[in-house]
Each structure stands twice: as structure tokens, then as C-alpha cells.
Write a protein that holds these residues in place. Structure first.
Motif, PDB file in Angstrom:
ATOM      1  N   GLU A 244      55.237  19.348 -30.507  1.00  0.00           N
ATOM      2  CA  GLU A 244      54.492  18.534 -29.543  1.00  0.00           C
ATOM      3  C   GLU A 244      53.000  18.834 -29.637  1.00  0.00           C
ATOM      4  O   GLU A 244      52.588  19.968 -29.886  1.00  0.00           O
ATOM      5  N   LEU A 253      46.130   5.955 -34.118  1.00  0.00           N
ATOM      6  CA  LEU A 253      47.046   6.567 -35.070  1.00  0.00           C
ATOM      7  C   LEU A 253      47.291   5.587 -36.205  1.00  0.00           C
ATOM      8  O   LEU A 253      47.716   4.454 -35.985  1.00  0.00           O
ATOM      9  N   PHE A 269      59.708  10.007 -33.296  1.00  0.00           N
ATOM     10  CA  PHE A 269      58.393  10.315 -32.748  1.00  0.00           C
ATOM     11  C   PHE A 269      58.187   9.450 -31.511  1.00  0.00           C
ATOM     12  O   PHE A 269      58.429   8.241 -31.538  1.00  0.00           O
ATOM     13  N   GLU A 270      57.700  10.072 -30.435  1.00  0.00           N
ATOM     14  CA  GLU A 270      57.507   9.361 -29.183  1.00  0.00           C
ATOM     15  C   GLU A 270      56.178   9.768 -28.551  1.00  0.00           C
ATOM     16  O   GLU A 270      55.789  10.941 -28.597  1.00  0.00           O
ATOM     17  N   ALA A 271      55.480   8.793 -27.976  1.00  0.00           N
ATOM     18  CA  ALA A 271      54.245   9.057 -27.236  1.00  0.00           C
ATOM     19  C   ALA A 271      54.511   8.927 -25.742  1.00  0.00           C
ATOM     20  O   ALA A 271      55.188   7.988 -25.306  1.00  0.00           O
ATOM     21  N   LYS A 278      56.247   5.640 -21.841  1.00  0.00           N
ATOM     22  CA  LYS A 278      56.667   6.188 -23.130  1.00  0.00           C
ATOM     23  C   LYS A 278      56.765   5.067 -24.167  1.00  0.00           C
ATOM     24  O   LYS A 278      57.079   3.926 -23.832  1.00  0.00           O
ATOM     25  N   LEU A 281      56.997   5.848 -31.479  1.00  0.00           N
ATOM     26  CA  LEU A 281      56.003   5.679 -32.536  1.00  0.00           C
ATOM     27  C   LEU A 281      56.649   5.448 -33.892  1.00  0.00           C
ATOM     28  O   LEU A 281      56.140   4.685 -34.712  1.00  0.00           O
ATOM     29  N   LEU A 303      45.761   5.229 -28.793  1.00  0.00           N
ATOM     30  CA  LEU A 303      46.339   6.273 -27.952  1.00  0.00           C
ATOM     31  C   LEU A 303      45.221   6.911 -27.136  1.00  0.00           C
ATOM     32  O   LEU A 303      44.297   7.510 -27.699  1.00  0.00           O
ATOM     33  N   THR A 307      47.306  11.605 -24.161  1.00  0.00           N
ATOM     34  CA  THR A 307      48.617  11.207 -24.687  1.00  0.00           C
ATOM     35  C   THR A 307      49.285  12.405 -25.345  1.00  0.00           C
ATOM     36  O   THR A 307      48.651  13.184 -26.072  1.00  0.00           O
ATOM     37  N   ILE A 309      52.164  13.512 -28.003  1.00  0.00           N
ATOM     38  CA  ILE A 309      53.027  13.068 -29.100  1.00  0.00           C
ATOM     39  C   ILE A 309      54.118  14.111 -29.284  1.00  0.00           C
ATOM     40  O   ILE A 309      53.832  15.301 -29.472  1.00  0.00           O
ATOM     41  N   HIS A 310      55.355  13.643 -29.215  1.00  0.00           N
ATOM     42  CA  HIS A 310      56.515  14.533 -29.345  1.00  0.00           C
ATOM     43  C   HIS A 310      57.311  14.112 -30.572  1.00  0.00           C
ATOM     44  O   HIS A 310      57.674  12.943 -30.720  1.00  0.00           O
TER      45      HIS A 310
END
Length: 361
Positions: A244, A253, A269-271, A278, A281, A303, A307, A309-310
């Protein structure tokens, strides 16, 4: 069209076999066409390793590093690159770094608190550091380091990455109006991971560069999101590893390149935006180590600052994974293919008008 239809009719194991046979026959009649030239077009500059590196017939080979001076007398803006291994059978991957010349000493710092300190562009979650002794991590204590062999080329100072090669990805062409800076006087450093192929051989890898004619409207920067603290239990068919980061600037991005070794099977990948919303990505439901992909957006994603990013990667460390070197052992982060990684290369651009930061990652 016939090939697509045949695949759509697969409903049984027997059907899959027939389809595979059909695909082979179709490919025999329609073989792929290859070119001897550069896929990016004729480069403005080609920079080549300065030696034919000797690769042994067997054994484990540490990452090797090769310095190539650019002799650039002015800053260059990279529009496209292509990395060409001299010996693709023995080259596992290449990362090319551009180390700028040594900067002049800075004036003595002002007393602490006299002015605001710049904030890093990215903040990374804790407990993701790469272990000591592995590439990107701190060195091992003196007594624990493996002695260098006669063919070892140890790591010098590196600088920012400007390109690379993995199976499936050897080129990048940036959109007009975007480019990555290479400072005047930079030295390229080739990090090369070799694998032995059963007979002694050599390699001399090169990179072709195409430059933008003028400074771009949108300079690109890169960073890496990685979890070097991974630990995958023996026999685990669905191990999960997370990483993360938080953005400290408004950004866009442009691309993501996920990388694991042979146990990796899936990525997500998730923002999470500052308002709690949410967004996915990137989803890679069937990651393939033999065909790694740099995913570039048709339009970059905006973004905002704050934010998160995970990234999540899943691994199959069971005997059902036919590529698994040893399902009976736990796995940690490591340079070699029988070890594992959870690594993503990312490219961003900064939105204008934000306060200063401490520079590129």
C-alpha cells in the motif's frame, strides 16, 4: 473467426485437447512474422554493454551490473526505448537505470524549523522493506556477505529506472507530449539477471533510445510499490500478499507493471479516494510469469492527493502449480526465481500547482 468459434465451443477436457490441436495446425499454416529491425523504429542512440559477459553452464548467478556512459552533453527526454538482450535464452530480466553525474555540494542547511521541509511524493506502508542482502535492501553485515567471484560485477550507485526487459515486455513508447528525463552526463547501469542454460555462453545486452525533440508538456516519473516482507507458507494454494502507498500530491497514473515469480497467479490494484470512494485500477486474473505485461492506460487516471493505492497479489505454493520449484518449503522475498517477489513498476505525472516535495522517489 473460426479459431475464436472453436475456443468458444470448449465444454470438456476432450474439447480442450481438440482445440489445442486445432490451434497448433492453424499456427503451422499462419506462422508469426518477425522482424530483424527495431520494433520502436530506428533509435536516435543505441547504448551497449561494454563487454561480452561470460555466463557459466550451470549454477546460480547473482544479479550483475554493467555501467555504460551516455556522454550526453545536454538533458534528453526519452520518448521510447527498446531493450534487446544479446542472449535471450540466458537473460531472465534487465532493468536499466540512469545515474546522473554527482551533484555539487549543497550549501550548509538552514537551522531546522526555519522553513517547511518538503514532503515525499509517496508514503509507503510499514513492514514492506526488502530484506538485507537482497537487491534493493540494505547490505548484510560484513561477515555474512557472500564473497565475490571472478565474474561478479557488483552494484554501483543506480539512479532512476528508465526501462527494462522481461518476457513479454521489452519496449515502451510514451504518448506524444510525455517523456522521461535523462540528465546530461548520466551513466546507464544495466542490472541483468542471468540464468544458466547448460552450456557456457555470453551476453552483451543493448538499449535503443528515441528522444522527444523538445521538452514535454508532461514529464513522467516512476516509482515501485513492493512488499519485501512477504512470507508464503508451504503448500498454500492461495497465499495473499498486500502492499500500500499514499499519494502526497495530485497525480495522474499512466501505467502499472506487476511482477512476481513462478508462484504468482493473480493481481488486483484498487484506489481509495480521500472521500472514501473506491475504484479498481487494474485486475490481472491470470498472471503469467512467461508473458509479463506493462499495462498502460488509454487515458491516464487522475488521482488526488491523499489517494491510497492498494495492491494485492495471490500465489500458488502448492503441488498443483506445475511451475512451483518446491511446494514443501516456505518462501520469502528473494532475487532468484525459486524465491518470490511482490513488485510493481508504476509511472506517474504530477499535476501542476502543488507545493514542493522532496523530489522523485
Amino acid at each position: 473467426a473460426t479459431l475464436i468459434l472453436a475456443r468458444s465451443l470448449v465444454t470438456s477436457k476432450f474439447g480442450r485437447v481438440l482445440t489445442a490441436i486445432f490451434d497448433i495446425k492453424w499456427l503451422a499454416k499462419h506462422p508469426p512474422k518477425y522482424t530483424d529491425g527495431w520494433r520502436i523504429g530506428e533509435p536516435d542512440t543505441v547504448l551497449v554493454m561494454q563487454e561480452d559477459y561470460p555466463i557459466p553452464a550451470s549454477g546460480e548467478i547473482a544479479y550483475q551490473y554493467f555501467e555504460v556512459p551516455t556522454n550526453f552533453t545536454e538533458d534528453k527526454w526519452l520518448q521510447a526505448y527498446e531493450v534487446r538482450p544479446g542472449n535471450p535464452a540466458a537473460v531472465h530480466h534487465v532493468i536499466v537505470y540512469a545515474r546522473p553525474p554527482a551533484a555539487a555540494p549543497r550549501p550548509a542547511a538552514a537551522p531546522q524549523g526555519s522553513r517547511p521541509q518538503p514532503q515525499p511524493i509517496f508514503t509507503f506502508a510499514d513492514n514492506m522493506s526488502i530484506p538485507a542482502g537482497q537487491t534493493g535492501g540494505p547490505p548484510l553485515p560484513e561477515g555474512q556477505r557472500k564473497p565475490l567471484g571472478p565474474n561478479d560485477r557488483p552494484a554501483p550507485a543506480l539512479g532512476p529506472s528508465i526501462g527494462g526487459y522481461v518476457p513479454g515486455t521489452a519496449t515502451r513508447v510514451y504518448r506524444p507530449g510525455t517523456a522521461a528525463r535523462i540528465a546530461a552526463g548520466s551513466t546507464l547501469v544495466f542490472q541483468v539477471h542471468y540464468t544458466s542454460v547448460g552450456t557456457p555462453t555470453t551476453d552483451r545486452t543493448k538499449i535503443g533510445l528515441i528522444f522527444a525533440k523538445t521538452a514535454p508538456e508532461t514529464p513522467l516519473i516512476g516509482t515501485v510499490l513492493a512488499n519485501g516482507g512477504l512470507h508464503i507458507k508451504a503448500g498454500d494454494a492461495n497465499a495473499r500478499v498486500d502492499a500500500e502507498m499514499t499519494l502526497n500530491r495530485d497525480m495522474r497514473l499512466w501505467s502499472l507493471l506487476p511482477h512476481t515469480h513462478v508462484r504468482g497467479k493473480r493481481w488486483l490494484f484498487e484506489a481509495t479516494f480521500p472521500d472514501g470512494r473506491k475504484q479498481t485500477l487494474l485486475s490481472v486474473p491470470t498472471y503469467d510469469f512467461d508473458w509479463q505485461t506493462d499495462y498502460a492506460y488509454k487515458e491516464p487516471l487522475k488521482l488526488p492527493k491523499g489517494t491510497v493505492i492498494h495492491a494485492t497479489a495471490w500465489y500458488d505454493n502448492s503441488s498443483a502449480n506445475k511451475s512451483n520449484p518446491d511446494p514443501s518449503t516456505d518462501v520469502w522475498w528473494g532475487d532468484q526465481t525459486y524465491e518470490e517477489m511482490m513488485f510493481t513498476g508504476m509511472s506517474f505525472s504530477l499535476e501542476p500547482g502543488a507545493p514542493p516535495t522532496s523530489g522523485q522517489p
